[in-house]
Design a protein around this motif. Sequence first.
Motif, mmCIF file in Angstrom:
data_model
loop_
_atom_site.group_PDB
_atom_site.id
_atom_site.type_symbol
_atom_site.label_atom_id
_atom_site.label_comp_id
_atom_site.label_asym_id
_atom_site.label_seq_id
_atom_site.Cartn_x
_atom_site.Cartn_y
_atom_site.Cartn_z
ATOM 1 N N ARG A 1 -3.459 11.725 -9.599
ATOM 2 C CA ARG A 1 -2.122 11.271 -9.981
ATOM 3 C C ARG A 1 -1.356 12.419 -10.638
ATOM 4 N N ASP B 1 0.833 -1.195 0.000
ATOM 5 C CA ASP B 1 0.000 0.000 0.000
ATOM 6 C C ASP B 1 0.871 1.250 0.000
ATOM 7 N N CYS B 2 0.271 2.355 -0.426
ATOM 8 C CA CYS B 2 0.972 3.632 -0.406
ATOM 9 C C CYS B 2 1.034 4.139 1.037
ATOM 10 N N VAL C 1 -9.354 5.385 -4.113
ATOM 11 C CA VAL C 1 -8.454 4.876 -3.082
ATOM 12 C C VAL C 1 -9.226 4.667 -1.793
ATOM 13 N N ASP D 1 -4.832 1.556 -3.574
ATOM 14 C CA ASP D 1 -5.416 1.755 -4.902
ATOM 15 C C ASP D 1 -6.542 0.743 -5.091
ATOM 16 N N THR E 1 2.230 4.440 -7.661
ATOM 17 C CA THR E 1 0.798 4.689 -7.847
ATOM 18 C C THR E 1 0.522 6.095 -8.346
#
Length: 660
Positions: A232, A159-160, A240, A261, A180
């Motif tokens: 983005r 994950d971010c 998200v 995402d 991402t």
Amino acid sequence: MNIQQGATQAPVTGGALLRALFDAMPGRAAFLDVELRYRYVNREFLLALGATEDRVIGKFVDDVMGAEAASLYKAAMQNLSANEPQRLRRFVDDADGAPHWIEEELRPFTPGGVMQGVVCVARPLADAEQQCESDRLELLESHRTREAIHAAVVDSALDCIVVIDAQGRVVEFNPAASATFGYSREHAIGRTVAELIVPVEMRDHHNSGLERFRAGGPASVIGRRVELEAMRADGSRIPVELAITAVGSGPSALFTAHLRDLRPAREAQAQIEGQREALYQNEKLAALGSLLAGVAHELNNPLSIVIGQALMLREAAQSHASFDKHFEEFAERGAKIETAANRCARIVKVFLAMARQREAERGRVEIPDLVERVLELLSYGLRTAGIEVTKDVPADLPPLLADSDQLHQVLLNLVVNAKQALEAQPAPRRISIVARADEAAQKLDIHISDNGPGVPDAIRSRIFDPFFTTKPQGMGTGIGLAVSRGLIESHGGSLTLEPPQPGAGAVFAIRLPIDALSIENAAVDDNAAAAQRTIKQRRALIVDDEVEIAGLLGEILRRLGFDCEVVTSGDHAKQAIAARPADLILCDIRMPNGDGPAFYDWLSVEHPQMTNRIAFVTGDVLGPGADRFIARSGCPIVEKPFTPEDIRLVADLLCDDAAA
């Protein structure tokens, strides 16, 4: 080095004095030259190491104490000054085998202002000091380990992970976030998260939330999972899932945001929904198949009787027409009955072909006939909807080597789609079917167009996607065009939506290859088989519980020169064969008192030479039991309703095979 003593005493050498001083020092003492070679060491030093002078004096620190100690000494000597000695704490293994912490003080030896070496005096640390130092190093190592683990977790997270300070500036941006959102870590660090990933219309809300938290107010999203859109680097939006954790409060707070995402999850969900819908459609088709199996069996028996009797009535009336003009009228009426019954039979066969879902069976296909059959099937619905159909399909089009049922299904789908597109349109409503042969490319083109609203540009690229439909709920499944394109491509052709034309609706183009050589070879084989076909006086056994069907079959076969015997069950058929073998057996599949499969299995054991003389006449071609039996036996099948020509062909096939 010389130290002067009183005149009455013997001189004391510098070396002896230095050694005496060193030996008197508490703790370990050593003198090293500028190259870090041992020149003097005291007894305490030698005892601690368990070594003798010859193993130490003249040797480098690397050789005596190891590379780590030498590295510490070199670093300390670079920082030495007369007023600032260097202190070191290091861990040593003494001769007694026990590890110890020692503290060393290094002072320069500079006679005449020139540095000639360094004096090192070491003392062991007390237990409390050792424990304190050990705890400090353990704490430092633990901190380093935690930092390494933290870095590994953040860097390898799927994950971010984005960490921001209380002003909204990014202080951490892991690789998943870079992949991402399209920003490098170096680009992201120091910028506000709002300008990086927060959509423009949400930035005011984001900034006001930060300000409220800094002032000690409540936070609306901290500690919760929320779904929203993020931006983005290229300006595109992605869905998200966001979870934020706060560390600290006020101006020194940090916020760790975990962002997932949702595109892969939503794509997977869409695939699951598509598969669920496909399963639902397959279940509907299976139910339709079961329904049609029963309907076909119930309709095909009476249709066979109507068609056969009408044909024979017409032939009989025509034979007497020369003697009585009234028989001409009877012949015409019989022809009308036969035509209507054949139309019903074709409609039943079309539905059966659509429900079978079988492998392609390619043969000679005449496109003009195919178009006629499609329009005949849809004629009532087109007429009642006020739709005019124009055809430009030359009769001399070259035939195709294709599966007639599958091409019929494609044309049917396209005409039905055009009809549905026109139903909400004002008159006039028109559908056009145009076919042309491209002899140079050996292709045949079919265009189906309408004067409806056409296909909007926004969805033109998606209309062939499975389960995509623009029709209202309950009006379409979204699989018709996808299946149609798949069927055409399996024939080596293409199905496309033509570019829009002003004032015109949708135009679908089918392009199929013309396999002239294969068609010619098939025609030659058919002609050769027809030339060799002969009907001899043979015995036929007819097995059918429908007396009218059995009687009709008997009448057709008698006209072909067969001596016929009729029985109504498989058990009776066994008795007939035991009494007298037959040259041809026509048997129903579903019967009481011994069905067709049971009779065939008995024949395989008792009279195996006769299994290549039996054909099954049935209307139950979709029943699961019948389908498995047909595949297992490999026997010819005559589907009800049948014509005299169907019976003649199967009789020629079986009798010729038996003669061979």
